[in-house]
Design a protein around this motif. Structure first.
Motif, PDB file in Angstrom:
ATOM      1  N   HIS A  22      31.951  50.026  74.761  1.00  0.00           N
ATOM      2  CA  HIS A  22      32.571  48.835  74.159  1.00  0.00           C
ATOM      3  C   HIS A  22      33.949  48.646  74.769  1.00  0.00           C
ATOM      4  O   HIS A  22      34.927  49.157  74.238  1.00  0.00           O
ATOM      5  N   PRO A  23      34.015  47.914  75.880  1.00  0.00           N
ATOM      6  CA  PRO A  23      35.316  47.750  76.535  1.00  0.00           C
ATOM      7  C   PRO A  23      36.270  46.894  75.695  1.00  0.00           C
ATOM      8  O   PRO A  23      35.824  46.116  74.857  1.00  0.00           O
ATOM      9  N   GLU A  24      37.524  47.084  75.921  1.00  0.00           N
ATOM     10  CA  GLU A  24      38.536  46.384  75.136  1.00  0.00           C
ATOM     11  C   GLU A  24      39.648  45.922  76.066  1.00  0.00           C
ATOM     12  O   GLU A  24      40.260  46.742  76.767  1.00  0.00           O
ATOM     13  N   GLU A  25      39.893  44.607  76.022  1.00  0.00           N
ATOM     14  CA  GLU A  25      40.927  43.996  76.886  1.00  0.00           C
ATOM     15  C   GLU A  25      42.274  44.708  76.788  1.00  0.00           C
ATOM     16  O   GLU A  25      42.929  44.952  77.781  1.00  0.00           O
ATOM     17  N   ARG A  26      42.690  45.026  75.543  1.00  0.00           N
ATOM     18  CA  ARG A  26      44.027  45.582  75.358  1.00  0.00           C
ATOM     19  C   ARG A  26      44.159  46.975  75.969  1.00  0.00           C
ATOM     20  O   ARG A  26      45.253  47.469  76.169  1.00  0.00           O
ATOM     21  N   LEU A  27      43.044  47.612  76.241  1.00  0.00           N
ATOM     22  CA  LEU A  27      43.093  48.945  76.854  1.00  0.00           C
ATOM     23  C   LEU A  27      42.924  48.874  78.365  1.00  0.00           C
ATOM     24  O   LEU A  27      43.529  49.649  79.100  1.00  0.00           O
TER      25      LEU A  27
END
Ligand code: BGC
Length: 726
Positions: free
Chosen positions: A659-664
């Motif tokens: 589950h990729p996350e933009e903020r990371l």
């Protein structure tokens, strides 16, 4: 092996002084094999011809001594000479130190009356095939060692200026120890050395060394001094709001190291105790405390030997530090048993804390052997009626169980099985699991629920009424939810083992029905979390929406305590709200996982607000800065953020659904399993998300909406930016 040795003790009570037992002997022939077997009522250090035997610190470790006292076997061939001197110092250790609650514990009171008993047997096989055996008996001698005082909480005093004599006859004890078992757990060993980050003087004028990292272990001091000069050190975890050295949160634990010097160059490290600390205050030093230099001190981290198996890394410095802190929390609290904390007057095997953290523990390190030993102690300490103590080894014996603490009896065996796939271990633990669930039925005041009794509730939940440690979630609610969960685990374990568990299936259905009737609505975050995670709510979507609403209503943060926190992010992402899970994970303001990191934490705090925003402390007496429980969040990062979950116990088949996350922007998880290495990495690139996945076994890979069944191998995928795979 067969014990021929006799238990020996000092000829008179040496009070606080640790006795040194000695045996001299000559070897005339060439040795083929030499094994030293040792154990003691306390902790021991064996030295053969001036060299320490083995690396096990605090041997024989901590077990439920009345039924299980470990002995160790060391290969000592390399230490033997023609003329030999075997010396063993015995300290109080966990066995005879006044551990918390000893005043009310008959078990401990009995133990503390015992002498510093030693049992040792050296078996030698010569090249010519002949054998000899040397055992503790009336031919050993003893004297006072340099260890003048040593207890688990209070620290150690060592006098290096003494001339040691060990020439008095020992007393042979007329005991047959029934409880001896070979070493079962991992050995506790020295693991890392840490040099001081700085040495400074506080506003109160005290000299303090900062190691830059909270560790569990001890400080080695090295210096040149005159005979009789003294070094005295106090240990601390944090500095107070004025920048002064602070020890109030150690409560009654004195945690002092005192050392009396011999002449010349020397170094010393404690032998029979340990401390949890980041700072030391130099209370006394030859020539004055301002003479102390960083090179005089080295911190040595001590913990159970555990192979590191899991690594998390991302591009977010605070989150990386959180990952590090979780790892340090585990190192610092895995000193032969999983403890709540390593510094104050507890350091006990709290069952609740262990069940909360076990999944994360199994990811970061190979803790199979460590936990199997501890679970055998749990089974040994299980009460007649199936109740499980608050702590294991249970030195308080006989207290009724608390929900979520006693449930460690079902949760820990199950999680261990998931992580390592060891069916035999599960088989051994299965009777304890069933007995635990059965005992709830005997103790509850309402059939099919768990009502009544005394519980820790959602311990340290932020929605606690003022002055209370317990969050506002209803205790009967929590207890009944765990009753359901433990029963479910018994059915799952039974199915894995091929056991007949239809009665437990039936019991589960009844509990589920009773639970739904009794608790149609949920009042707190933790209540929502438990209902969701344990599959007890009728409408998960609605419950998750309610939970999200509760989070928003209190300002976008968690209010959960020990019980709700480990599952919080899971239930959000299970229902597709991964965004909110990330919001909580990445939040830096109080309360959050990252808030302590912004305050300089190097381990996990017991309280979300151990140090408040204004620099004041949550409390004086209940404020550990090294409690691993909230570190359980790493499990979510591996399983959901990086997406690695076992589809079969022991990772024999896996699912990788990142589950990729933009903020990371980037995250990598590496997991060394018994099947091989699993790697999951995602990274934001100009073309979109790039995923690098490596699996040693067949895997189900899910990227966005796409699912793939793949054989072992290395894979790369791309997906659009912003695309989420909920
Ligand atoms: C310990 C906890 C433990 C709790 C029981 C505390 O004193 O440090 O971590 O679980 O008591 O509620």
């Amino acid at each position: 092996m067969e014990w021929k040795a006799k238990w020996i003790r000092e000829s008179r009570d040496a009070a606080d002084v640790c006795p040194l037992y000695r045996k001299e002997f000559i070897i005339e022939k060439e040795v083929d094999q030499a094994t030293l077997y040792v154990t003691a009522w306390g902790v021991y250090e064996a030295v053969l011809n001036g060299r320490r035997v083995g690396e096990f610190v605090l041997a024989p470790g901590w077990t439920s001594y009345e039924t299980r006292l470990q002995y160790q076997a060391y290969d000592v061939k390399g230490l033997l000479a023609r003329e030999n001197k075997l010396e063993v110092t015995v300290g109080k250790g966990w066995y005879r130190s006044p551990m918390l609650g000893w005043e009310h514990s008959p078990v401990q009171q009995e133990r503390m009356k015992k002498p510093a008993g030693l049992l040792a047997q050296l078996e030698i096989i010569y090249r010519d095939g002949s054998e000899t055996m040397l055992v503790t008996d009336e031919n050993w001698t003893w004297g006072e060692s340099g260890v003048r005082f040593s207890e688990i909480y209070d620290g150690e005093t060592y006098d290096a200026s003494m001339t040691l004599r060990a020439d008095r006859p020992v007393r042979v004890l007329d005991v047959r120890e029934q409880a001896l078992i070979p070493q079962q757990g991992e050995e506790v060993r020295e693991q890392e050395k840490i040099r001081p980050a700085r040495i400074f003087t506080t506003p109160a004028g005290e000299r303090v060394v900062d190691f830059g990292q909270e560790v569990t272990g001890y400080v080695e001091i090295s210096l040149t001094a005159n005979r009789g000069e003294r070094v005295e050190l106090s240990h601390g975890e944090v500095m107070d709001s004025k920048g002064n050295f602070y020890t109030a949160n150690y409560r009654e634990a004195k945690a002092k190291l005192k050392y009396i010097c011999k002449e010349g160059r020397q170094s010393y490290k404690p032998k029979m105790t340990f401390f949890g600390f980041r700072y030391i205050r130099i209370d006394e030093f030859p020539g004055g405390t301002d003479q102390a230099r960083p090179e005089n001190f080295t911190a040595i981290a001590v913990h159970s030997q555990m192979r590191r198996t899991g690594y998390l890394r991302c591009a977010h410095p605070l989150l990386n530090r959180l990952f590090e802190n979780i790892v340090w929390g585990q190192k610092g609290n895995f000193v032969d048993v999983p403890t709540d904390c390593p510094q104050r007057n507890e350091r006990l095997g709290w069952t609740g804390d262990a069940q909360v953290f076990i999944r994360t523990a199994c990811l970061h390190f190979d803790v199979k052997k460590f936990f199997i030993k501890w679970l055998d102690d749990m089974a040994a300490d299980q009460q007649e009626d199936g109740q499980i103590g608050h702590i294991v080894p249970d030195i308080w014996k006989g207290k009724p169980s608390s929900a979520a603490w006693g449930d460690a009896a079902a949760i820990c065996p199950w999680e261990l099985y998931q992580a390592y796939g060891d069916l035999e271990a599960l088989r051994r633990q299965f009777p304890m699991m069933k007995k635990w669930v059965d005992s709830i039925g005997k103790h509850t005041t309402t059939p099919y629920l768990w009502t009544g009794g005394e519980h820790y509730g959602d311990w340290l939940g932020l929605d606690a009424p003022s002055g209370s440690y317990k969050g506002s979630s209803r205790e009967d609610f929590i207890a009944s939810a765990f009753y359901a969960y433990s029963t479910k685990l018994v059915t799952w374990a039974g199915e894995a083992l091929g056991e007949e568990v239809s009665a437990y299936r039936e019991l589960y259905r009844n509990i589920e029905k009773a639970f739904r009737n009794a608790y149609p609505e949920y009042r707190t975050q933790t209540e929502c979390v438990l209902a969701l995670y344990f599959g007890l709510c009728e409408d998960p979507k609605k419950t998750e929406a309610l939970l999200a609403e509760m989070i928003r209503a209190c300002g976008g943060h968690l209010e959960t305590g020990f019980v709700g926190t480990p599952y919080l992010l899971h239930v959000l992402s299970d229902q597709g709200d991964t965004k909110l899970a990330y919001d909580l994970l990445l939040r830096e303001e109080y309360p959050s996982w990252l808030y302590p990191v912004t305050k300089g934490a190097t381990t996990i705090w017991e309280h979300w607000d151990g140090i408040r925003q204004d620099g004041s402390f949550w409390s004086e007496d209940m404020n550990s800065f090294n409690h691993y429980a909230y570190g359980a969040v790493a499990d979510w990062v591996y399983r959901v953020a990086a997406g690695i979950t076992p589809l079969e116990p022991g990772y024999k088949r896996v699912r990788v659904a990142p589950h990729p996350e933009e903020r990371l922007g980037e995250l990598e998880a590496i997991l060394h399993t018994e099947e091989g290495t699993i790697r999951s990495r995602w990274q934001k690139t100009e073309e979109g998300w790039r995923y690098d996945i490596e699996t040693p076994v067949c895997a189900q890979i899910r990227i966005g909406e796409e699912e793939y069944e793949v054989p072992a191998g290395v894979y790369r995928y791309y997906s659009r930016l912003g695309g989420r795979n909920d």
